[in-house]
Design a protein around this motif. Structure first.
Motif, PDB file in Angstrom:
ATOM      1  N   THR A  78      18.007 -41.581  11.948  1.00  0.00           N
ATOM      2  CA  THR A  78      19.360 -42.082  11.697  1.00  0.00           C
ATOM      3  C   THR A  78      19.515 -42.696  10.313  1.00  0.00           C
ATOM      4  OG1 THR A  78      18.772 -44.136  12.857  1.00  0.00           O
ATOM      5  CG2 THR A  78      19.992 -42.481  14.113  1.00  0.00           C
ATOM      6  N   ASN A 102      16.918 -33.167  21.616  1.00  0.00           N
ATOM      7  CA  ASN A 102      16.091 -34.219  21.023  1.00  0.00           C
ATOM      8  C   ASN A 102      16.383 -35.616  21.548  1.00  0.00           C
ATOM      9  OD1 ASN A 102      14.452 -32.702  19.116  1.00  0.00           O
ATOM     10  ND2 ASN A 102      16.365 -32.263  18.070  1.00  0.00           N
ATOM     11  N   LEU A 103      17.630 -35.865  21.913  1.00  0.00           N
ATOM     12  CA  LEU A 103      18.002 -37.240  22.239  1.00  0.00           C
ATOM     13  C   LEU A 103      18.382 -37.451  23.693  1.00  0.00           C
ATOM     14  CD1 LEU A 103      19.997 -37.926  18.982  1.00  0.00           C
ATOM     15  CD2 LEU A 103      17.776 -38.877  19.597  1.00  0.00           C
ATOM     16  N   HIS A 162      27.578 -42.014  20.869  1.00  0.00           N
ATOM     17  CA  HIS A 162      26.284 -42.004  21.547  1.00  0.00           C
ATOM     18  C   HIS A 162      25.598 -43.316  21.191  1.00  0.00           C
ATOM     19  CE1 HIS A 162      21.927 -40.665  21.942  1.00  0.00           C
ATOM     20  NE2 HIS A 162      22.431 -40.548  23.139  1.00  0.00           N
ATOM     21  N   THR A 210      22.116 -43.696  19.144  1.00  0.00           N
ATOM     22  CA  THR A 210      22.023 -43.294  17.734  1.00  0.00           C
ATOM     23  C   THR A 210      23.198 -43.752  16.875  1.00  0.00           C
ATOM     24  OG1 THR A 210      23.132 -41.194  18.220  1.00  0.00           O
ATOM     25  CG2 THR A 210      20.723 -41.224  18.359  1.00  0.00           C
ATOM     26  N   VAL A 252      14.321 -42.504  16.665  1.00  0.00           N
ATOM     27  CA  VAL A 252      15.743 -42.741  16.394  1.00  0.00           C
ATOM     28  C   VAL A 252      15.914 -43.359  15.008  1.00  0.00           C
ATOM     29  CG1 VAL A 252      17.746 -44.139  17.044  1.00  0.00           C
ATOM     30  CG2 VAL A 252      16.464 -42.922  18.799  1.00  0.00           C
TER      31      VAL A 252
END
Length: 495
Positions: free
Chosen positions: A42, A432-433, A374, A377, A38
């Motif tokens: 980010t 991915n998340l 979210h 992230t 993450v």
């Protein structure tokens, strides 16, 4: 060669213990791996293709929907009666956002200018830009309030100027002209003889300064030195604080530029951001959990104190002079024009404002603003920013164009800027998340469960083998004579 079941069982017990150990380690290491990914994805870094593209070009479709408050009784308003309005719209525009002049600095910050362009979308609109509406004439009614305190002869002179250029108290024009600008002899005259008095040097329109413009020079943190600072504003147009307002707290530039926030948010986190259009920092608060196509989110909304006046909420005293709660006076950054920002239809505002205008009906679903984030992230999944532009108008002696207009904060338009992640970006984001972390979580508990089951079954098999061996070694045949037959289990062990 026969298989030694006892040794095999012991082998499975050892394998089960190792599997449990691996699963247990994964429960501690897994979140660290996810958090590390993450952080890498980010921070603002051109090496991160997906996140950098999302930040730089904002590939998510954004739309601005504009609603006009068409005045139904302009003649009666001039006589002092309450304005009666009907909402017309939406007139929908696709908003293209692109960052340019991107410069990375050694102190883990990056500077840029963000350019915005609007394109009318007829298929999404309830009407066309050729639709004619009637709204207050800001040039006349706004200037009248601004000149209320000047000597009477100057007010007479201003009124004569309005008549010379045939400018009345209300405008009845097509939506497109009101939005993006119309030709005005008065505007040309003021720009020639009083340069700087108006915010525009060309055509005069409510959004004339928005199209093909930028929001100023932002410098924000990249997060390379501290991920908790990523996207937070370091300076705007070279300023680390504003000079529009009366207190240092109100002049602070807080939070991000309003597009992304630092990761690892909690329900106690707030959502601060600086808005050049509102001339101040705003802060949203957590309302509830939610999901968008399987992705967990936190919904953030505007607190009632956001536009509260200094009497109802002391920290907002610096934004005054104030009127009723629910109105933000932005005259200090709008050439002293008596303009106020609020939520649409005066949602969350002092109810008395609804008594001065007929035709308003505020509801949270239609007029409240929100941002769905979210939390892992800090990426917005669904955004709806709704604001209303209002003009303070009243009768001003010496300026006959104001007639007998009653003192009122008059809604002119409200607009919604909305966008949400969809398509391939949403799929990639979800994979991915959401999916990968979920798979990792199930894997760690799966390994623990598999290991425990293996240990139990192997232990039972080992115990059974030992029991059978003991019985064979100490037992006798059924006829009472010593057995001369060979025990196959003992042969197995001998082998």
């Amino acid at each position: 060669m026969a298989i030694n079941k006892s040794k095999v069982a012991i082998g499975f017990i050892v394998a089960g213990v190792l599997t449990v150990f691996f699963g247990t380690v994964l429960t501690f290491v897994g979140p660290i791996i996810i958090d590390d990914q993450v952080v890498k994805n980010t921070m603002i870094d051109p090496k991160n293709d997906l996140s950098y593209t999302m930040w730089k070009d904002v590939p998510v479709p954004f739309y601005m929907s504009v609603y006009f408050f068409n005045i139904l009784n302009p003649k009666e308003v001039l006589k002092g009666e309450k304005p009666m309005v009907e909402q017309k719209g939406p007139y929908v525009y696709r908003k293209r956002i692109q960052k340019d002049n991107i410069t990375f600095h050694a102190n883990s910050t990056v500077s840029y200018r963000e350019y915005r362009t609007y394109f009318f979308e007829p298929s999404m609109s309830s009407g066309n830009e050729s639709d004619v509406v009637t709204i207050p004439n800001m040039l006349v009614l706004g200037a009248s309030v601004m000149m209320e305190k000047v000597p009477l002869p100057l007010r007479f002179m201003m009124s004569a100027t309005f008549k010379t250029f045939k400018e009345g108290p209300f405008l009845t024009k097509p939506v497109g002209e009101l939005m993006w600008g119309y030709d005005s002899g008065l505007v040309d005259f003021l720009n020639k003889y009083l340069p700087g008095m108006l915010p525009t040097s060309g055509k005069f329109g409510l959004f004339a300064d928005f199209n093909n413009s930028n929001t100023g020079l932002f410098t924000i943190h990249t997060g390379k030195d501290d991920i908790r600072k990523v996207h937070k504003v370091d300076s705007w147009n070279g300023l680390t604080e504003l000079n529009y307002w009366r207190t240092p707290q109100c002049n602070m530039i807080n939070g991000t530029a309003g597009q992304m926030w630092p990761p690892f948010m909690t329900r106690e986190s707030t959502l601060p951001f600086y808005s050049p259009d509102a001339c101040r920092s705003l802060e949203l608060v957590y309302q509830r959990d939610g999901k968008m196509k399987g992705i967990p989110l936190y919904r953030y909304v505007a607190p009632k104190t956001l536009f509260a006046n200094g009497t109802d909420y002391a920290p907002n005293e610096g934004f005054c002079p104030c009127r009723q709660s629910g109105l933000l006076n932005v005259s200090s950054c709008r050439h002293n024009s008596p303009v106020f920002i609020s939520h649409p239809h005066f949602f969350n505002a002092d109810p008395v404002l609804l008594d001065y205008v007929l035709g308003l009906n505020p509801t949270e679903d239609e007029h409240g603003l929100f941002i769905d984030i979210h939390p892992l992230t800090g990426v917005p999944l669904n955004v709806s920013i709704r604001l209303q532009l209002n003009l303070y108008m009243k009768r001003v002696s010496g300026i006959t164009e104001t007639g007998k207009i009653s003192e009122v904060v008059m809604p002119m338009i409200w607009f919604e800027e909305r966008g949400y992640i969809d398509g391939p970006i949403l799929t990639n984001f979800h994979t991915n998340l959401v999916i990968l972390p979920t798979v990792m979580e199930y894997m760690q508990y799966g390994f623990i469960a598999l290991g425990l089951v293996t240990i139990v079954i192997a232990a039972l098999v080992h115990h059974k083998v030992k029991t059978q061996r003991s019985e064979r070694e100490g037992g006798t045949p059924s006829d009472g004579n010593p057995s001369t037959e060979k025990d196959p289990l003992l042969e197995e062990d001998a082998d």
